[in-house]
Design a protein around this motif. Structure first.
Motif, PDB file in Angstrom:
ATOM      1  N   SER A  55     100.693  22.363  25.532  1.00  0.00           N
ATOM      2  CA  SER A  55      99.661  22.864  26.451  1.00  0.00           C
ATOM      3  C   SER A  55      98.699  23.782  25.705  1.00  0.00           C
ATOM      4  N   ASN A  56      97.480  23.840  26.186  1.00  0.00           N
ATOM      5  CA  ASN A  56      96.497  24.733  25.587  1.00  0.00           C
ATOM      6  C   ASN A  56      96.773  26.170  26.055  1.00  0.00           C
ATOM      7  N   LEU A  57      96.830  27.079  25.104  1.00  0.00           N
ATOM      8  CA  LEU A  57      97.163  28.478  25.411  1.00  0.00           C
ATOM      9  C   LEU A  57      96.219  29.071  26.451  1.00  0.00           C
ATOM     10  N   PHE A  58      94.928  28.802  26.324  1.00  0.00           N
ATOM     11  CA  PHE A  58      93.940  29.440  27.187  1.00  0.00           C
ATOM     12  C   PHE A  58      93.846  28.778  28.556  1.00  0.00           C
ATOM     13  N   GLU A  59      94.253  27.529  28.639  1.00  0.00           N
ATOM     14  CA  GLU A  59      94.329  26.870  29.946  1.00  0.00           C
ATOM     15  C   GLU A  59      95.594  27.309  30.677  1.00  0.00           C
ATOM     16  N   GLN A  60      96.668  27.516  29.919  1.00  0.00           N
ATOM     17  CA  GLN A  60      97.939  27.916  30.520  1.00  0.00           C
ATOM     18  C   GLN A  60      97.884  29.359  31.025  1.00  0.00           C
ATOM     19  N   PHE A  61      97.162  30.218  30.285  1.00  0.00           N
ATOM     20  CA  PHE A  61      97.054  31.640  30.656  1.00  0.00           C
ATOM     21  C   PHE A  61      95.569  31.989  30.747  1.00  0.00           C
ATOM     22  N   ASP A  62      94.999  31.712  31.907  1.00  0.00           N
ATOM     23  CA  ASP A  62      93.543  31.850  32.044  1.00  0.00           C
ATOM     24  C   ASP A  62      93.070  33.295  32.089  1.00  0.00           C
ATOM     25  N   LEU A  64      93.726  35.409  29.731  1.00  0.00           N
ATOM     26  CA  LEU A  64      93.540  35.859  28.346  1.00  0.00           C
ATOM     27  C   LEU A  64      92.055  36.050  28.036  1.00  0.00           C
ATOM     28  N   PRO A  65      91.717  37.059  27.226  1.00  0.00           N
ATOM     29  CA  PRO A  65      90.309  37.276  26.829  1.00  0.00           C
ATOM     30  C   PRO A  65      89.894  36.199  25.827  1.00  0.00           C
ATOM     31  N   ALA A  66      89.561  35.019  26.316  1.00  0.00           N
ATOM     32  CA  ALA A  66      89.429  33.819  25.478  1.00  0.00           C
ATOM     33  C   ALA A  66      88.409  33.990  24.338  1.00  0.00           C
ATOM     34  N   ASP A  67      87.200  34.396  24.647  1.00  0.00           N
ATOM     35  CA  ASP A  67      86.163  34.489  23.605  1.00  0.00           C
ATOM     36  C   ASP A  67      86.583  35.451  22.500  1.00  0.00           C
ATOM     37  N   TRP A  68      87.064  36.607  22.910  1.00  0.00           N
ATOM     38  CA  TRP A  68      87.464  37.650  21.959  1.00  0.00           C
ATOM     39  C   TRP A  68      88.653  37.196  21.103  1.00  0.00           C
ATOM     40  N   LEU A  69      89.669  36.602  21.746  1.00  0.00           N
ATOM     41  CA  LEU A  69      90.880  36.197  21.041  1.00  0.00           C
ATOM     42  C   LEU A  69      90.627  34.984  20.142  1.00  0.00           C
ATOM     43  N   LYS A  70      89.839  34.032  20.627  1.00  0.00           N
ATOM     44  CA  LYS A  70      89.509  32.857  19.810  1.00  0.00           C
ATOM     45  C   LYS A  70      88.767  33.267  18.538  1.00  0.00           C
ATOM     46  N   GLN A  71      87.871  34.230  18.665  1.00  0.00           N
ATOM     47  CA  GLN A  71      87.120  34.704  17.501  1.00  0.00           C
ATOM     48  C   GLN A  71      88.066  35.279  16.448  1.00  0.00           C
ATOM     49  N   LYS A  72      89.057  36.038  16.888  1.00  0.00           N
ATOM     50  CA  LYS A  72      90.046  36.597  15.968  1.00  0.00           C
ATOM     51  C   LYS A  72      90.871  35.485  15.323  1.00  0.00           C
ATOM     52  N   MET A  73      91.290  34.523  16.129  1.00  0.00           N
ATOM     53  CA  MET A  73      92.120  33.430  15.615  1.00  0.00           C
ATOM     54  C   MET A  73      91.342  32.559  14.628  1.00  0.00           C
ATOM     55  N   GLU A  74      90.101  32.277  14.954  1.00  0.00           N
ATOM     56  CA  GLU A  74      89.297  31.426  14.064  1.00  0.00           C
ATOM     57  C   GLU A  74      89.047  32.102  12.715  1.00  0.00           C
TER      58      GLU A  74
END
Length: 322
Positions: A55-62, A64-74
């Motif tokens: 499952s997609n992490l951000f779809e499973q836990f909506d 979550l601060p998606a933009d901020w966290l994705k930027q860190k992960m990328e």
């Protein structure tokens, strides 16, 4: 054969450790799809590894601060460097409840999170690991200590009877405003006032009544202040106010409104009405004032002049006042 058995044992131990360790372990691919979800994450989220894998992490836990966290992960994928998220930066990433008995007052689990790049056998960074630490105990202790220190700082700056600034801290405020005026030249005024015939109040109604009068006037003063003003109990029945960005005339208007409010507002103590008045001295910052002590002295001289002129009035300092 023995080697294969040993490798199987090591793999079993590793899997067992991943599932039982008291930190959260999550592995994501480049699409942020969940590849590993350990027992800690299951226990606190209520979601099993089997049901969430793929499952997609951000779809499973909506939440979550998606933009901020994705930027860190990328950035972890791109730079191949680990990244950290402290609870002081963001109290939590995953909205988990706090179940620790020691810190039961916390509604949620405070977390530190480490993001680690994971390489494949060919050396490519294909996955990322999230390590989630429960730091609720540390966070609550630090927050409680901070609250205690802030309270102690407040007490060190505050007059106990009136809850205005005490004399020492008010003088610091006055000096800061004097220095700011020296740099920027804004109009600034100082008001000193005290209660007329205060000894008569104490002698007639008692010292407890005198304290109530001081508190009553402090309350009226606080109602009249702006956020930028700094008021204090200078001592006994004497009060002081620094009015930032205020001319002498505007300070006089402020003082006269407050004087009138005090004169017309009756205090009832043990069924007895008590009415008091105040005398007020005003000094704005002029070029000839060389230091904050002289500024205070001018306001005090104006206050003395107000007393001399019959009390219950306001006087602006001029060079003719001696």
């Amino acid at each position: 054969m023995a080697y294969d058995q040993s490798a199987m044992n090591e793999l079993h131990w590793l899997i067992d450790m991943v599932q039982t360790i008291e930190v959260g372990l999550v592995v994501l691919d480049k699409n942020f799809d969940i590849q590993l979800w350990n027992g800690f994450m299951e226990n606190h989220s209520g979601v099993s590894p089997n049901s969430i894998k793929g499952s997609n992490l951000f779809e499973q836990f909506d939440y979550l601060p998606a933009d901020w966290l994705k930027q860190k992960m990328e950035s972890v994928f791109l730079l191949k460097n680990r990244a950290f998220i402290s609870w002081e930066q963001r109290p939590y990433v995953f909205k988990f409840k706090n179940y620790r008995p020691i810190t039961g007052r916390a509604d949620f689990m405070y977390q530190n999170v480490t993001l680690l790049p994971l390489s494949s056998l060919t050396g490519q960074i294909t996955h990322i690991s999230m390590i989630v630490y429960d730091v609720t105990d540390v966070a609550i202790n630090k927050l409680q200590l901070k609250a205690v220190n802030e309270r102690l700082e407040h007490l060190s700056q505050t007059d106990g009877l009136t809850q205005l600034h005490n004399r020492r801290y008010w003088q610091i405020c006055m000096q800061k405003e004097f220095d700011r005026h020296a740099r920027y030249g804004d109009k600034t005024s100082l008001v000193m006032f005290d209660i007329d015939h205060f000894k008569r109040v104490n002698d007639t109604y008692g010292h407890m009544a005198g304290d109530k009068v001081i508190q009553h006037i402090s309350h009226l003063l606080k109602q009249s202040l702006r956020e930028t003003d700094c008021a204090g109990r200078y001592g006994g029945e004497e009060f002081s106010v620094v009015l930032a960005k205020t001319s002498a005339q505007d300070a006089l208007n402020f003082a006269d409104r407050l004087r009138h409010k005090i004169e017309t507002t009756e205090l009832v103590y043990e069924g007895k009405p008590i009415k008091v008045t105040v005398s007020m001295g005003i000094s704005d910052l002029q070029e000839q004032i060389g230091n904050s002590g002289q500024w205070l002295s001018f306001a005090d001289q104006a206050l003395y002049q107000a007393k001399k002129a019959g009390r219950n009035n306001c006087v602006i300092y001029t060079s003719s006042i001696k």
